[in-house]
Scaffold this active site. Structure first.
Site, PDB file in Angstrom:
ATOM      1  N   SER A   1      -9.838   0.459   7.382  1.00  0.00           N
ATOM      2  CA  SER A   1      -9.184   0.508   6.079  1.00  0.00           C
ATOM      3  C   SER A   1      -8.625  -0.816   5.594  1.00  0.00           C
ATOM      4  O   SER A   1      -8.283  -0.947   4.420  1.00  0.00           O
ATOM      5  CB  SER A   1      -8.062   1.561   6.096  1.00  0.00           C
ATOM      6  OG  SER A   1      -8.617   2.849   6.165  1.00  0.00           O
TER       7      SER A   1
ATOM      8  N   LYS B   1       0.840  -1.202   0.000  1.00  0.00           N
ATOM      9  CA  LYS B   1       0.000   0.000   0.000  1.00  0.00           C
ATOM     10  C   LYS B   1       0.877   1.255   0.000  1.00  0.00           C
ATOM     11  O   LYS B   1       1.817   1.367   0.798  1.00  0.00           O
ATOM     12  CB  LYS B   1      -0.904  -0.024   1.236  1.00  0.00           C
ATOM     13  CG  LYS B   1      -1.870   1.146   1.355  1.00  0.00           C
ATOM     14  CD  LYS B   1      -2.719   0.979   2.616  1.00  0.00           C
ATOM     15  CE  LYS B   1      -3.685   2.134   2.795  1.00  0.00           C
ATOM     16  NZ  LYS B   1      -4.515   1.969   4.021  1.00  0.00           N
TER      17      LYS B   1
ATOM     18  N   SER C   1      -9.194   2.504   3.276  1.00  0.00           N
ATOM     19  CA  SER C   1      -8.263   3.158   2.372  1.00  0.00           C
ATOM     20  C   SER C   1      -7.308   2.205   1.662  1.00  0.00           C
ATOM     21  O   SER C   1      -6.490   2.635   0.851  1.00  0.00           O
ATOM     22  CB  SER C   1      -7.446   4.206   3.129  1.00  0.00           C
ATOM     23  OG  SER C   1      -6.649   3.591   4.134  1.00  0.00           O
TER      24      SER C   1
END
Length: 482
Positions: A178, A78, A154
């Site tokens: 997230s 990520k 996210s």
């Protein structure tokens, strides 16, 4: 071996010499190139680096060395607080589009030491501030089940890449859901570990992630793969003053074959606080029924504690201060960055609103929120007494369309239009309880729904054994999987 092959199978084949890491990585890189525009999951693809790393793994095998439990497994990182020396690290911010990381964080080092082959970095909203993956730099990331709907956030890029067969494993982080929200939107598995189990490398402030509890964790397509990755990530590190030793064997727990009848689960379709769309209730109820049919003792439960408005207010205070602090630290590190001034036009209003709210809270407000957190923690502990886990939907609706606002009505009930009404995940960032998200099933429209199994703190072994029993009772497949 296809791009949808489980990571554990890939690693076993590479370690046994049945497949080379070089042979493994090429189909993934080809698929990323072919489908880059379908979900928009990746920010930076590292073809040359991945091929070089795969050759290193093969060389270890040829020398008779063990490259590790993730040998040759393609993995995505990520594009937020985890980063790789020499690789672009944008935090989802257009003003940092050319920023290059100067060091590799501890989690990435651990994954590569375990044999993983990093294929690229994945999309995230600016600073991970919202549960929808969209930013001004990269645009939206869609779920492979319907690319016009958002992958959640996210960690949406990681979840979409997994569900589309672009990687075998991926990292994510979670301050309010997230890891779990995108897992729900993309039909993948995630583990939100207990606070401190996976170390975080945050400088110059190594202490900020406790309010609310922010964690890093694994994302995968199977529970076994999630356990295998958690083994590589977990454990005390001197870079994180909150980190704790890893005392479990998470892969063994996920593969032990503990029968479903060995578990007791409490089910709440709405956490006694949320409006939840009927399609989500139906899918999650059917999934829990399948677990009960397999032998698990399932009981309907209630979760007491503070009211939802009070909890929302407390979470909002700490989460907005959390993000305001991140911006302060990031601007100290990058003096050219001025998010609320010169660069305000390069970020969405939602981030500016979050920062404005955070700057409006005093230290007493921030600390007072811990009283409500304590009351909710106690309520969860009371409910978990005699149970292995709580089963709770992750989101109140299926994935939202790209560009849509958060709902103002759910199941006929007017709600605020804030993300806290859409997510049933953030309360467990207040309490710190671990959660494994598993695919619950599809709505009649073919959209994925996720179920979070919330367990006792630092009991990830038991939680993964339960998730594996659930997985056996609820088989799952992906669009495009062969």
């Amino acid at each position: 071996m296809t791009p949808f092959q489980p990571a554990a199978d890939i690693a076993r084949a590479v370690r046994a010499g049945d497949r080379s890491a070089t042979e493994v990585v090429e189909p993934f890189l080809d698929r990323i190139a072919e489908r880059a525009d379908v979900t928009n999951a990746f920010v930076t693809v590292l073809e040359d680096r991945a091929r070089e790393r795969a050759r290193e793994v093969d060389a270890q095998i040829e020398r008779g060395e063990d490259p590790g439990p993730l040998a040759g497994v393609p993995l995505a990182v990520k594009d937020l607080t985890e980063h790789i020396e020499g690789v672009r690290n944008t935090y989802g911010l257009e003003p940092l589009s050319d920023n290059v990381a100067e060091e590799t964080t501890v989690t990435v080092r651990r994954l590569e030491a375990a044999g993983a082959v990093i294929v690229g970095t994945t999309n995230t909203p600016e600073l991970g501030h919202t549960p929808l993956t969209y930013n001004e730099l990269q645009g939206p990331t869609g779920t492979p089940f319907d690319p016009d709907r958002n992958a959640g956030g996210s960690s949406g890029g990681s979840a979409a890449a997994l569900a589309d067969g672009l990687t075998a494993l991926a990292t994510g982080s979670d301050v309010g859901g997230s890891l779990r929200n995108p897992a729900s939107c993309c039909g993948v598995v995630s583990v939100k570990p207990s606070f401190g189990l996976v170390p975080k490398q945050t400088r110059p402030d190594a202490f900020y992630s406790h309010s609310p509890f922010g964690v890093l964790g694994p994302m995968a397509r199977t529970v076994e793969d999630a356990g295998l990755m958690l083994d590589a990530l977990a454990g005390q590190s001197d870079v994180d003053p909150f980190s704790v030793p890893a005392e479990g064997d998470y892969h063994d727990a996920a593969t032990a074959g503990v029968p479903a009848g060995a578990f007791a689960v409490g089910y709440t379709p709405d956490l006694d606080r949320f409006a939840v769309e009927e399609s989500v209730r139906t899918v999650c109820g059917t999934a829990v029924d399948a677990l009960a049919d397999a032998g698990t003792a399932v009981a309907d439960v209630t979760v007491g504690g503070p009211s939802k408005p009070d909890m929302t207010f407390d979470y909002g205070k700490q989460a907005t201060v959390y993000f305001a602090t991140i911006v302060d630290r990031l601007e100290d590190e990058h003096p050219e960055l001025d998010i609320e001034g010169e660069h305000a036009g390069d970020v969405p209003p939602s981030l500016l609103n979050t920062l404005g709210m955070g700057r409006g809270h005093g230290a007493d407000d921030y600390m007072d929120a811990n009283v409500g957190r304590t009351a909710f923690y106690d309520a969860v502990e009371d409910t978990l007494d005699g149970l292995d886990a709580l089963a709770v939907p992750v989101l109140a609706t299926p994935p939202l369309p790209n560009g849509a606002d958060f709902p103002t009505e759910i199941d006929g009930e007017n709600v605020s239009g804030l993300p806290m009404d859409w997510m049933l995940s953030w309360p467990f960032n207040m309490s710190g309880h671990p959660a494994v998200t598993v695919p619950a099933g599809l709505t009649d429209d073919g959209l994925p729904v996720g179920l979070q199994l919330v367990g006792h703190r630092y009991d990830e072994e038991r939680l993964l054994s339960l998730a594996a029993a659930y997985e056996r009772a609820n088989p799952w497949s992906y669009p495009g999987a062969e």
